[in-house]
Design a protein around this motif. Sequence first.
Motif, short mmCIF file in Angstrom:
data_model
loop_
_atom_site.label_atom_id
_atom_site.label_comp_id
_atom_site.label_asym_id
_atom_site.label_seq_id
_atom_site.Cartn_x
_atom_site.Cartn_y
_atom_site.Cartn_z
N ARG A 163 0.86 -0.97 -0.26
CA ARG A 163 0.03 0.28 -0.55
C ARG A 163 1.22 1.60 0.11
O ARG A 163 2.06 1.06 0.36
CB ARG A 163 -0.86 0.70 0.69
CG ARG A 163 -0.26 0.19 2.34
CD ARG A 163 -1.31 -0.10 3.73
NE ARG A 163 -0.70 -0.21 5.40
CZ ARG A 163 0.18 0.83 5.54
NH1 ARG A 163 0.65 2.14 5.06
NH2 ARG A 163 0.71 1.18 7.19
N PRO A 164 0.52 2.41 -0.31
CA PRO A 164 1.09 2.85 -0.34
C PRO A 164 1.29 4.14 0.99
O PRO A 164 0.42 4.07 1.86
CB PRO A 164 0.44 4.65 -0.95
CG PRO A 164 -0.66 3.84 -1.45
CD PRO A 164 -1.15 3.00 -1.26
N GLY A 165 2.92 4.49 1.59
CA GLY A 165 3.21 4.42 2.60
C GLY A 165 3.97 3.74 3.48
O GLY A 165 4.31 3.67 4.62
N LEU A 166 4.17 2.21 2.84
CA LEU A 166 3.79 1.28 4.26
C LEU A 166 5.41 1.30 4.42
O LEU A 166 5.77 1.44 5.22
CB LEU A 166 3.78 0.01 2.76
CG LEU A 166 4.41 -1.56 3.26
CD1 LEU A 166 3.04 -1.08 4.73
CD2 LEU A 166 4.29 -2.91 3.04
N LEU A 167 6.44 1.65 3.27
CA LEU A 167 7.96 1.58 3.81
C LEU A 167 8.03 2.81 4.81
O LEU A 167 8.64 2.83 5.80
CB LEU A 167 8.90 1.90 2.73
CG LEU A 167 10.36 1.78 2.96
CD1 LEU A 167 10.59 1.20 3.98
CD2 LEU A 167 11.14 2.01 1.79
N SER A 168 7.54 4.45 4.93
CA SER A 168 7.82 5.35 5.84
C SER A 168 6.67 4.72 6.81
O SER A 168 7.39 5.21 7.98
CB SER A 168 6.45 6.77 5.20
OG SER A 168 6.55 7.48 5.61
N ASP A 169 5.49 3.63 7.54
CA ASP A 169 5.47 4.02 8.58
C ASP A 169 6.19 2.61 8.59
O ASP A 169 6.26 2.84 10.75
CB ASP A 169 3.88 3.08 7.45
CG ASP A 169 2.35 4.46 8.35
OD1 ASP A 169 2.93 5.03 8.08
OD2 ASP A 169 1.91 4.02 7.25
N LEU A 170 6.55 1.77 8.42
CA LEU A 170 7.68 0.92 9.09
C LEU A 170 8.88 1.75 9.45
O LEU A 170 9.63 0.65 10.43
CB LEU A 170 8.09 -0.46 7.71
CG LEU A 170 6.74 -1.54 7.04
CD1 LEU A 170 7.66 -2.07 6.07
CD2 LEU A 170 6.86 -2.66 8.31
N VAL A 215 10.29 4.75 -7.93
CA VAL A 215 8.90 5.58 -7.39
C VAL A 215 8.56 5.27 -8.50
O VAL A 215 8.46 5.72 -9.01
CB VAL A 215 9.77 7.07 -6.71
CG1 VAL A 215 10.75 6.87 -5.12
CG2 VAL A 215 10.11 7.74 -7.88
N SER A 216 6.89 5.53 -8.05
CA SER A 216 6.09 5.96 -9.69
C SER A 216 4.72 6.39 -8.21
O SER A 216 4.86 6.92 -6.89
CB SER A 216 5.22 4.35 -10.17
OG SER A 216 4.46 3.83 -8.63
N ASP A 217 3.57 6.94 -9.36
CA ASP A 217 2.64 7.96 -8.56
C ASP A 217 1.99 6.41 -8.17
O ASP A 217 2.23 5.56 -7.83
CB ASP A 217 2.04 8.32 -9.73
CG ASP A 217 0.80 7.48 -11.05
OD1 ASP A 217 0.72 6.39 -10.45
OD2 ASP A 217 1.15 7.88 -11.84
N LEU A 218 0.67 6.87 -7.19
CA LEU A 218 0.14 6.11 -6.37
C LEU A 218 -0.26 4.97 -7.27
O LEU A 218 -0.96 4.12 -6.18
CB LEU A 218 -0.57 6.74 -5.72
CG LEU A 218 -0.28 8.21 -4.94
CD1 LEU A 218 -1.21 8.57 -3.35
CD2 LEU A 218 0.72 7.23 -4.08
N SER A 219 -0.91 5.48 -7.80
CA SER A 219 -1.51 3.71 -9.49
C SER A 219 -0.35 3.86 -9.81
O SER A 219 -1.37 2.47 -10.62
CB SER A 219 -2.20 5.10 -10.47
OG SER A 219 -2.06 5.57 -11.09
#
Length: 432
Positions: free
Chosen positions: A122-129, A363-367
């Motif tokens: 999901r978007p932001g997963l690595l940021s949360d981890l 990186v890519s956009d959210l889609s």
Amino acid sequence: MDDWYAKLVRRMTTPSFVIDNNACPDATVMKLLCVEATNKQGILLGFVQALADLDLVVVKANMSFDGEWFMDVLHVKDGDGNKVLDRATILKLEEGVAALSACPVPAIEPRLWRLELVGSDRPGLLSDLSAVLRDLQVDVVNAEVWTHDGSAAAVILVTAAEPVKLAALRDLLCNVLRGDGGDPVTARVALAADSAAHPARRLHQLMFSGEKYLAAAAEKYPAAPVHVAVSYCPEKDYTMVTVRSPDRPKLLFDTLCALADLGYLVFHGTVVARGGSDAWQEYYMRHEMGRGMWTAEERRRVECAVAAAIGRRVADGAAVEVRAEDRAGLLCDITRVFRENGLAIRRAQISTAAGRAVDTFHVSDLSGGHVDRNSIDVACRQIRHLGKALVRVKDGSVDPALKGPTESTGFLLGSLLRACSLHSFRPIRSYS
């Protein structure tokens, strides 16, 4: 007497390795031969893994195995398309081949632990981890993250901590992987003291999930540039697999990983890379449990698993390399910038050495589509201000030193989430 016998057994089971730079005008010919092949599949995979780690490219290969002896002949080039002439590289290959037949002794670093994570992407997963790791004051030494077909896996090498902190770390990371309403079965976090496991091999194993490919792959993979055909040869009791795909580095390694995860032993194989544009692979193999390729479901399982293994390493989007002085929380800050600018991380490779961090993010956009240059420039500019970091985009250009602070053009709540860690909320409800 015992020492003499041990030396004899080791000599019989150690593969013979020959490097010939005269047999072929434009490639180095490497021959691997063993007359007592007790672990042929592991030796072949370990050798190809060593080539991949040294950024060497296999342009042609022939593999033969009769159940007792094997001989593999590979035509290899370096990353620049030349013969392998560097003595240091050759020495590393020779040492790696000698280690293939030795008894595996895990290299345990008492101050390092390996985290293995797999779950839904999901978007932001690595940021949360990375926020969890920062808040628990656990430093990341090396890490590799892959995403593919809605799944995410990571192998992270971290500094050791007391058992209570490690247990809390495992629980919090698993909670982040589950997310809001996620399937608790698919989210797994493992903690091991063995830091010697090969990251790419472990990522393939983590992302491999037998019957998973049968559900959605029927519609996805036929449209992909990877074509896999499976048939059965009753005369020789072989399952034949033919793979045609765009050529790229580490292609052979990824294919062999898929076949090993499926439980198949390669008896004969041929690999030909046609001018760097596409590659053709053909394998004659048998299942280690004696199971034949009798059903359409089993054929489809092999086809989709091989296509998925090849597709995992192909990351669409821009590659951003960040070089900076290593410090606590650096990974969290970088991934937060990508997140706040609406960029999804598809793959990441994190490494630290001598107080410096070298990180590469695809990186890519959210889609999942391509991002425009302006979004990349904004993110690069903000990363530069984190600590005088050098940022390079895939095309080799360095982002210009832009003047003045720049506001994030990403999510509406980005400024509110900038200083808070989302892992403290259970379950995770932010997917920005």
